[in-house]
Design a protein around this motif. Structure first.
Motif, PDB file in Angstrom:
ATOM      1  N   ALA A 108       0.825  -1.207   0.000  1.00 56.64           N
ATOM      2  CA  ALA A 108       0.000   0.000   0.000  1.00 56.64           C
ATOM      3  C   ALA A 108       0.863   1.263   0.000  1.00 56.64           C
ATOM      4  O   ALA A 108       0.582   2.229  -0.725  1.00 56.64           O
ATOM      5  CB  ALA A 108      -0.930  -0.004   1.221  1.00 56.64           C
ATOM      6  N   VAL A 109       1.930   1.253   0.803  1.00 50.74           N
ATOM      7  CA  VAL A 109       2.820   2.411   0.869  1.00 50.74           C
ATOM      8  C   VAL A 109       3.598   2.562  -0.432  1.00 50.74           C
ATOM      9  O   VAL A 109       3.862   3.682  -0.889  1.00 50.74           O
ATOM     10  CB  VAL A 109       3.765   2.288   2.086  1.00 50.74           C
ATOM     11  N   LEU A 110       3.955   1.451  -1.066  1.00 52.10           N
ATOM     12  CA  LEU A 110       4.665   1.516  -2.338  1.00 52.10           C
ATOM     13  C   LEU A 110       3.812   2.200  -3.402  1.00 52.10           C
ATOM     14  O   LEU A 110       4.323   2.995  -4.208  1.00 52.10           O
ATOM     15  CB  LEU A 110       5.052   0.104  -2.799  1.00 52.10           C
ATOM     16  N   ASP A 111       2.522   1.936  -3.416  1.00 55.08           N
ATOM     17  CA  ASP A 111       1.621   2.594  -4.372  1.00 55.08           C
ATOM     18  C   ASP A 111       1.655   4.111  -4.194  1.00 55.08           C
ATOM     19  O   ASP A 111       1.728   4.869  -5.172  1.00 55.08           O
ATOM     20  CB  ASP A 111       0.190   2.079  -4.212  1.00 55.08           C
ATOM     21  N   VAL A 112       1.579   4.560  -2.945  1.00 53.89           N
ATOM     22  CA  VAL A 112       1.636   5.993  -2.651  1.00 53.89           C
ATOM     23  C   VAL A 112       2.982   6.570  -3.089  1.00 53.89           C
ATOM     24  O   VAL A 112       3.064   7.659  -3.670  1.00 53.89           O
ATOM     25  CB  VAL A 112       1.427   6.245  -1.142  1.00 53.89           C
ATOM     26  N   THR A 113       4.043   5.811  -2.830  1.00 55.14           N
ATOM     27  CA  THR A 113       5.398   6.258  -3.145  1.00 55.14           C
ATOM     28  C   THR A 113       5.577   6.476  -4.641  1.00 55.14           C
ATOM     29  O   THR A 113       6.165   7.476  -5.077  1.00 55.14           O
ATOM     30  CB  THR A 113       6.413   5.219  -2.638  1.00 55.14           C
ATOM     31  N   LYS A 114       5.051   5.559  -5.437  1.00 57.97           N
ATOM     32  CA  LYS A 114       5.154   5.701  -6.894  1.00 57.97           C
ATOM     33  C   LYS A 114       4.347   6.908  -7.381  1.00 57.97           C
ATOM     34  O   LYS A 114       4.806   7.651  -8.254  1.00 57.97           O
ATOM     35  CB  LYS A 114       4.678   4.415  -7.573  1.00 57.97           C
ATOM     36  N   GLN A 115       3.162   7.091  -6.808  1.00 58.47           N
ATOM     37  CA  GLN A 115       2.314   8.212  -7.213  1.00 58.47           C
ATOM     38  C   GLN A 115       2.996   9.548  -6.965  1.00 58.47           C
ATOM     39  O   GLN A 115       2.866  10.496  -7.747  1.00 58.47           O
ATOM     40  CB  GLN A 115       0.989   8.170  -6.453  1.00 58.47           C
ATOM     41  N   LYS A 116       3.747   9.620  -5.873  1.00 62.23           N
ATOM     42  CA  LYS A 116       4.365  10.893  -5.479  1.00 62.23           C
ATOM     43  C   LYS A 116       5.842  10.977  -5.882  1.00 62.23           C
ATOM     44  O   LYS A 116       6.539  11.929  -5.514  1.00 62.23           O
ATOM     45  CB  LYS A 116       4.212  11.091  -3.958  1.00 62.23           C
ATOM     46  N   ASN A 117       6.302   9.972  -6.625  1.00 62.01           N
ATOM     47  CA  ASN A 117       7.696   9.903  -7.060  1.00 62.01           C
ATOM     48  C   ASN A 117       8.666  10.084  -5.899  1.00 62.01           C
ATOM     49  O   ASN A 117       9.603  10.899  -5.950  1.00 62.01           O
ATOM     50  CB  ASN A 117       7.998  10.928  -8.160  1.00 62.01           C
ATOM     51  N   LYS A 118       8.445   9.312  -4.859  1.00 61.98           N
ATOM     52  CA  LYS A 118       9.346   9.288  -3.709  1.00 61.98           C
ATOM     53  C   LYS A 118      10.095   7.950  -3.713  1.00 61.98           C
ATOM     54  O   LYS A 118      10.197   7.291  -4.751  1.00 61.98           O
ATOM     55  CB  LYS A 118       8.549   9.489  -2.423  1.00 61.98           C
ATOM     56  N   MET A 119      10.601   7.538  -2.571  1.00 61.72           N
ATOM     57  CA  MET A 119      11.428   6.332  -2.523  1.00 61.72           C
ATOM     58  C   MET A 119      11.152   5.527  -1.255  1.00 61.72           C
ATOM     59  O   MET A 119      10.960   6.095  -0.179  1.00 61.72           O
ATOM     60  CB  MET A 119      12.910   6.723  -2.590  1.00 61.72           C
ATOM     61  N   ALA A 134       5.190  -6.152  -8.852  1.00 60.74           N
ATOM     62  CA  ALA A 134       4.989  -4.832  -8.242  1.00 60.74           C
ATOM     63  C   ALA A 134       6.260  -3.991  -8.261  1.00 60.74           C
ATOM     64  O   ALA A 134       6.348  -2.987  -7.549  1.00 60.74           O
ATOM     65  CB  ALA A 134       4.501  -4.999  -6.800  1.00 60.74           C
ATOM     66  N   CYS A 135       7.228  -4.368  -9.056  1.00 55.37           N
ATOM     67  CA  CYS A 135       8.521  -3.680  -9.027  1.00 55.37           C
ATOM     68  C   CYS A 135       8.398  -2.214  -9.443  1.00 55.37           C
ATOM     69  O   CYS A 135       7.544  -1.846 -10.247  1.00 55.37           O
ATOM     70  CB  CYS A 135       9.527  -4.395  -9.924  1.00 55.37           C
ATOM     71  N   ALA A 136       9.259  -1.408  -8.867  1.00 54.25           N
ATOM     72  CA  ALA A 136       9.321   0.025  -9.196  1.00 54.25           C
ATOM     73  C   ALA A 136      10.789   0.433  -9.137  1.00 54.25           C
ATOM     74  O   ALA A 136      11.236   1.020  -8.160  1.00 54.25           O
ATOM     75  CB  ALA A 136       8.482   0.841  -8.216  1.00 54.25           C
ATOM     76  N   PRO A 137      11.569   0.093 -10.159  1.00 54.11           N
ATOM     77  CA  PRO A 137      13.026   0.263 -10.112  1.00 54.11           C
ATOM     78  C   PRO A 137      13.512   1.677  -9.848  1.00 54.11           C
ATOM     79  O   PRO A 137      14.632   1.859  -9.373  1.00 54.11           O
ATOM     80  CB  PRO A 137      13.471  -0.214 -11.502  1.00 54.11           C
ATOM     81  N   ASN A 138      12.678   2.677 -10.152  1.00 55.51           N
ATOM     82  CA  ASN A 138      13.088   4.066  -9.907  1.00 55.51           C
ATOM     83  C   ASN A 138      12.590   4.613  -8.577  1.00 55.51           C
ATOM     84  O   ASN A 138      12.854   5.772  -8.251  1.00 55.51           O
ATOM     85  CB  ASN A 138      12.590   4.973 -11.036  1.00 55.51           C
ATOM     86  N   ASN A 139      11.871   3.777  -7.830  1.00 54.29           N
ATOM     87  CA  ASN A 139      11.293   4.259  -6.569  1.00 54.29           C
ATOM     88  C   ASN A 139      11.520   3.342  -5.371  1.00 54.29           C
ATOM     89  O   ASN A 139      11.250   3.748  -4.240  1.00 54.29           O
ATOM     90  CB  ASN A 139       9.786   4.477  -6.722  1.00 54.29           C
ATOM     91  N   SER A 140      11.953   2.102  -5.605  1.00 49.50           N
ATOM     92  CA  SER A 140      12.086   1.199  -4.456  1.00 49.50           C
ATOM     93  C   SER A 140      13.272   0.261  -4.601  1.00 49.50           C
ATOM     94  O   SER A 140      13.688  -0.086  -5.715  1.00 49.50           O
ATOM     95  CB  SER A 140      10.806   0.380  -4.264  1.00 49.50           C
ATOM     96  N   VAL A 141      13.801  -0.145  -3.445  1.00 46.59           N
ATOM     97  CA  VAL A 141      14.806  -1.201  -3.374  1.00 46.59           C
ATOM     98  C   VAL A 141      14.347  -2.205  -2.320  1.00 46.59           C
ATOM     99  O   VAL A 141      13.652  -1.854  -1.366  1.00 46.59           O
ATOM    100  CB  VAL A 141      16.210  -0.652  -3.025  1.00 46.59           C
ATOM    101  N   HIS A 142      14.707  -3.457  -2.526  1.00 48.29           N
ATOM    102  CA  HIS A 142      14.341  -4.532  -1.594  1.00 48.29           C
ATOM    103  C   HIS A 142      15.637  -5.098  -1.035  1.00 48.29           C
ATOM    104  O   HIS A 142      16.403  -5.715  -1.771  1.00 48.29           O
ATOM    105  CB  HIS A 142      13.526  -5.597  -2.330  1.00 48.29           C
ATOM    106  N   TRP A 143      15.857  -4.944   0.258  1.00 45.23           N
ATOM    107  CA  TRP A 143      17.207  -5.056   0.795  1.00 45.23           C
ATOM    108  C   TRP A 143      17.533  -6.367   1.504  1.00 45.23           C
ATOM    109  O   TRP A 143      18.570  -6.975   1.245  1.00 45.23           O
ATOM    110  CB  TRP A 143      17.457  -3.889   1.757  1.00 45.23           C
ATOM    111  N   VAL A 144      16.722  -6.816   2.419  1.00 47.23           N
ATOM    112  CA  VAL A 144      17.158  -7.863   3.343  1.00 47.23           C
ATOM    113  C   VAL A 144      16.905  -9.272   2.810  1.00 47.23           C
ATOM    114  O   VAL A 144      17.825 -10.081   2.693  1.00 47.23           O
ATOM    115  CB  VAL A 144      16.507  -7.680   4.731  1.00 47.23           C
ATOM    116  N   TYR A 145      15.674  -9.600   2.503  1.00 46.34           N
ATOM    117  CA  TYR A 145      15.308 -10.961   2.122  1.00 46.34           C
ATOM    118  C   TYR A 145      14.035 -10.908   1.291  1.00 46.34           C
ATOM    119  O   TYR A 145      13.424  -9.854   1.138  1.00 46.34           O
ATOM    120  CB  TYR A 145      15.068 -11.823   3.360  1.00 46.34           C
ATOM    121  N   ASP A 146      13.608 -12.055   0.756  1.00 48.00           N
ATOM    122  CA  ASP A 146      12.282 -12.148   0.163  1.00 48.00           C
ATOM    123  C   ASP A 146      11.816 -13.597   0.189  1.00 48.00           C
ATOM    124  O   ASP A 146      12.583 -14.511   0.513  1.00 48.00           O
ATOM    125  CB  ASP A 146      12.220 -11.541  -1.247  1.00 48.00           C
ATOM    126  N   THR A 147      10.563 -13.805  -0.137  1.00 49.88           N
ATOM    127  CA  THR A 147       9.966 -15.133  -0.008  1.00 49.88           C
ATOM    128  C   THR A 147      10.550 -16.134  -0.999  1.00 49.88           C
ATOM    129  O   THR A 147      10.649 -17.325  -0.692  1.00 49.88           O
ATOM    130  CB  THR A 147       8.443 -15.048  -0.182  1.00 49.88           C
TER     131      THR A 147
END
Length: 397
Positions: A108-119, A134-147
């Motif tokens: 949910a927060v990622l959606d807001v982040t993309k809309q506002k061009n934040k990170m 759901a990737c957003a290469p210009n707005n998000s990074v996934h750091w620790v782990y994933d499923t």
């Protein structure tokens, strides 16, 4: 005909220069996490403190601009997370939000982040979809782990664990993603999944779920949940004398393991994203963290420190808080810190690094109150994180 090329080139130069600067009077980092619920011990206030430690390494400033850290409790509710994110972005001028811990909140927060061009820098949230659909290469990074990585890491350990598995999964995004990743990975490794059951988030009574698992005759019970849910499920398993091996994906919190005790936790397996090298630098960092928090750090907390540190290095190098410029710079810089010595950021936002399969020690094996786990094996990041061409990140196309 008159050529406008020089003028256009000069305009582009000035436009680029205008972007490449720190936009406001401060660099603001928002740590949005669980400060009061089931994930607090593994993330929460410890992650907030870890970000502050990263900021202190820069002397509280980057390129002369002060760095401010604010924290918020999303209460594991997507609407609360969205409300805080909107306020932080619009009113408080936060440049980047980190941690999140709950995948449903993070989406949910990622959606807001993309809309506002934040990170956002996702550290505690685990769904592999953050670098997939759901990737957003210009707005998000996934750091620790994933499923996906958890599933692949566990599948690599199947020969020593057992061939008949049963799932007890949290009934929300993280549990569903983990189970969805485990099924094909384990099946490919020759595992027979003999059954599964779902439980509500924040459940306290796992007796019926454990009895169902016991009745399945499984060699291994996978607890596809996290935080207090994992601890409570493990306690029930011990109370009912479950003989099967247990894999708990929420055993990355030293505080949670200490709270339940080695008598309860002993023998349970876990995949940890943080391979503690136990060198002088790592020991010094841990000592500083423990002086502040009075507890041993978990992988989400060390990973959040790493993400914040890498972010600030990129802001410094790019002289900008523009998400696209910062993330591009983060891809150029190798990740070498107390969290990992072999990390690198891919174009899809996935930070790839080594992980470890661990096991909780018996009381007899433990040498002190925080000596609770042992490394069973180290796994190279490229071997367990999903290949970039298999993730389905449409933005890369």
């Amino acid at each position: 005909m008159r050529s406008f090329a020089p003028a256009l080139a000069m305009a582009a130069l000035f436009a680029g220069s205008a972007q490449a600067e720190i936009a406001s009077d401060k660099v603001r980092i928002g740590v949005l996490t669980d400060l009061s619920g089931i994930y607090e011990s593994g993330a929460g206030n410890g992650s907030v403190e870890a970000v502050k430690m990263a900021v202190e390494e820069f002397g509280g400033k980057v390129n002369g601009k002060p760095i401010e850290v604010i924290a918020g409790d999303h209460q594991n509710k997507p609407d609360v997370g969205v409300s805080l994110a909107n306020r932080w972005y619009d009113v408080d001028k936060v440049d980047v939000i980190t941690e999140l811990v709950n995948s449903a909140v993070a989406f949910a927060v990622l959606d807001v982040t993309k809309q506002k061009n934040k990170m956002v820098m996702l550290t505690g949230a685990g769904s592999a979809d953050f670098t997939g659909k759901a990737c957003a290469p210009n707005n998000s990074v996934h750091w620790v782990y994933d499923t996906y990585q958890l599933s692949a890491s566990i599948a690599a350990a199947v020969p020593q664990l057992g061939k008949k598995w049963y799932f007890i999964s949290a009934d929300y995004a993280f549990g569903a993603a983990l189970e969805a990743g485990l099924r094909p990975a384990l099946t490919k490794a020759g595992v027979d999944i003999v059954g599964s059951v779902k439980h509500p988030l924040g459940n306290t009574d796992f007796s019926s779920f454990v009895l169902q698992a016991q009745g399945s005759g499984a060699d291994v019970i996978a607890l596809n949940n996290g935080g207090d849910d994992t601890v409570n499920a493990l306690k029930s398993a011990r109370e009912f004398g479950l003989k099967a091996k247990i894999v708990g994906f929420g055993l990355d919190s030293p505080l949670a393991v200490r709270a339940m005790g080695l008598q309860v936790g002993q023998g349970a397996y876990n995949v940890t994203a943080w391979v503690n090298r136990e060198d002088a630098e790592t020991k010094a960092w841990i000592a500083k963290f423990m002086e502040r928090r009075k507890v041993f750090p978990g992988s989400f907390q060390v990973g959040t420190y790493s993400a914040a540190r890498s972010y600030l290095k990129a802001v410094e190098a790019a002289n900008s808080t523009d998400p696209k410029l910062v993330i591009a710079k983060m891809r150029e810089l190798p990740v070498r810190d107390v969290f990992t010595d072999d990390g690198f950021l891919r174009p899809d936002g996935r930070m790839v690094h080594s992980v470890a399969l661990t096991q909780i020690k018996t009381p007899a094996e433990s040498k002190n109150e925080w000596d609770m786990t042992k490394v069973v094996g180290k796994l190279a990041g490229p071997d367990v994180f999903r290949p970039i061409d298999q993730g389905g990140c449409q933005a890369l196309k």
